[in-house]
Design a protein around this motif. Structure first.
Motif, PDB file in Angstrom:
ATOM      1  N   HIS A 219     -16.059  26.666 -16.536  1.00 60.30           N
ATOM      2  CA  HIS A 219     -14.819  27.416 -16.685  1.00 60.30           C
ATOM      3  C   HIS A 219     -14.521  27.735 -18.143  1.00 60.30           C
ATOM      4  O   HIS A 219     -13.975  28.798 -18.455  1.00 60.30           O
ATOM      5  N   ARG A 223     -14.007  31.626 -19.244  1.00 61.16           N
ATOM      6  CA  ARG A 223     -12.733  32.083 -19.826  1.00 61.16           C
ATOM      7  C   ARG A 223     -12.915  32.559 -21.261  1.00 61.16           C
ATOM      8  O   ARG A 223     -12.317  33.549 -21.680  1.00 61.16           O
ATOM      9  N   TYR A 279     -11.851  28.970 -10.720  1.00 57.74           N
ATOM     10  CA  TYR A 279     -11.565  29.315 -12.118  1.00 57.74           C
ATOM     11  C   TYR A 279     -10.179  29.927 -12.291  1.00 57.74           C
ATOM     12  O   TYR A 279      -9.666  30.008 -13.403  1.00 57.74           O
ATOM     13  N   LYS A 283      -6.193  29.363 -15.446  1.00 56.12           N
ATOM     14  CA  LYS A 283      -5.179  30.236 -16.047  1.00 56.12           C
ATOM     15  C   LYS A 283      -3.871  29.491 -16.325  1.00 56.12           C
ATOM     16  O   LYS A 283      -3.013  30.002 -17.036  1.00 56.12           O
TER      17      LYS A 283
END
Length: 401
Positions: A219, A223, A279, A283
């Motif tokens: 992740h 990101r 994923y 956030k």
């Protein structure tokens, strides 16, 4: 260079846009075909079961032919001229490559350590692509072959040949070049890819057993690469390729959704690879990240001024100036918080406030603001001339947004 890589990532994303509808239909049909949810009507052999199975099979189209869609998407996104021709060339060259690869393994499979007599799927490393039994190179093979074909297309599509060879210009010339290019590439793939498949198998075992840390690194990289547009290179092999499970997390999840729903075992135990599909949860760190960015980039004296204003309850004597917009926002927040039923001019969804205008359009009208938010006041109808101007503006906004 970065622009080229971003464009490449965008081309890879094109077929991904097709997955949303197919995924929704699969989820609905699998749910409605589960006897534990809808009862005996969904038992095998019933008309309900047969109809839902047919609808489910149709929804698998995108996932079962994923390689072909990536071939099409790459060609469509990267071709500089004659995109439609590039798509046709890419499909022909990709199928040619797989026919070459299939033939090499059929006659010389033992030389490359491949047992071509195995059934497709499972751990055999074989797959049927457009009816061709070949090595399962997944979307990686599709992307590479399509990219090479697009390169040929951009370079040679407009090349002029002697008049007597005119029939071989354009797409025919690109396909001819692709035909001969695919021969050595198929040989190399037959030699290298079984080794890659073995490595992917080891990676699957490592990531599946690495627990939280493996998911965390995945992740993190996905990101971190979003601003560059290169995050597709990270998540695509996991979500739609064989990096952790055969055929990718998305297809595996949809295919086993029924058994997951019927089991009492934890989802983590049944599908540990599913952690790589979460994923979206990463956030949650966006808000703290934004706050930290503001803190470290803002002038430090601003914080002391804000503390002073909070203590005094006034901006008098402060170096910070409050403009009309800031005051308006505060008034709006107070009206909602304290249900003051304040009359304010706000931009809201029309929803009948202007009776002869698009109800979904955003309009600036007087509203009464209270605990339930802004409630627009009915304004009646507007004259034809003003209505025409406003409709034109709304049309432009919808096209842009």
């Amino acid at each position: 260079m970065m622009q080229k890589l971003q464009r490449y990532g965008g081309a890879m994303f094109t077929p991904v846009l097709l997955f949303a509808f197919s995924g929704i239909v699969l989820a609905i049909t699998i749910m409605l075909n589960n006897p534990q949810i809808v009862g005996g009507i969904a038992e095998e052999g019933t008309t309900w079961n047969s109809i839902l199975s047919i609808l489910e099979n149709g929804a698998w189209t995108v996932f079962n032919q994923m390689e072909l869609f990536f071939v099409i998407g790459i060609a469509l996104g990267l071709a500089k001229i004659a995109n439609a021709s590039a798509v046709m060339e890419a499909v022909v060259v990709y199928l040619t490559f797989n026919y070459f690869l299939s033939g090499i393994l059929e006659y010389f499979g033992s030389t490359f350590g491949v047992d071509f007599s195995q059934n497709v799927g499972s751990t055999s490393g074989m797959k049927l692509i457009a009816g061709i039994k070949t090595l399962d190179t997944g979307i990686i093979g599709a992307i590479v072959i399509s990219s090479l074909t697009v390169w040929l297309h951009n370079k040679y599509f407009e090349k002029k040949l002697p008049e007597w060879l005119g029939i071989f210009q354009g797409s025919a010339y690109v396909v001819i070049l692709g035909y001969f290019m695919m021969i050595p590439i198929a040989v190399v793939v037959a030699w290298v890819w079984p080794i890659v498949q073995s490595g992917i198998g080891s990676l699957q075992g490592f990531l599946a057993s690495s627990g939280t840390m493996g998911v965390w690194f995945y992740h993190l990289f996905e990101r971190a690469l979003i601003p560059t547009g290169l995050h597709h290179f990270i998540y695509t092999p996991f979500m739609f390729g064989p990096a952790v499970v055969e055929d990718g997390i998305v297809k595996y999840w949809m295919g086993n959704l029924g058994s997951f729903a019927q089991s009492t075992e934890s989802l983590k135990a049944m599908f540990p690879a599913g952690g790589f599909g979460l994923y979206g949860n990463s956030k949650m760190f966006a808000a703290p990240g934004i706050a930290l960015a503001i803190y470290f980039t803002a002038k430090k004296e601003i914080f002391s001024q804000c503390n002073r204003i909070a203590e005094l309850g006034s901006t008098e004597g402060s170096e910070l100036e409050i403009d009309e917009h800031a005051s308006y926002i505060v008034d709006l927040a107070c009206a909602i918080a304290y249900d003051t039923q304040e009359r304010m001019l706000l931009i809201v969804e029309n929803n009948g406030a202007i009776q002869n205008f698009d109800p979904t359009a955003m309009v600036e009208v007087p509203c009464i603001v209270g605990a339930n938010g802004p409630e627009p006041l009915v304004q009646g109808t507007i004259p034809r001339f003003q209505k025409g101007l406003m409709e034109q503006q709304v049309a432009v906004e919808k096209l842009v947004v």
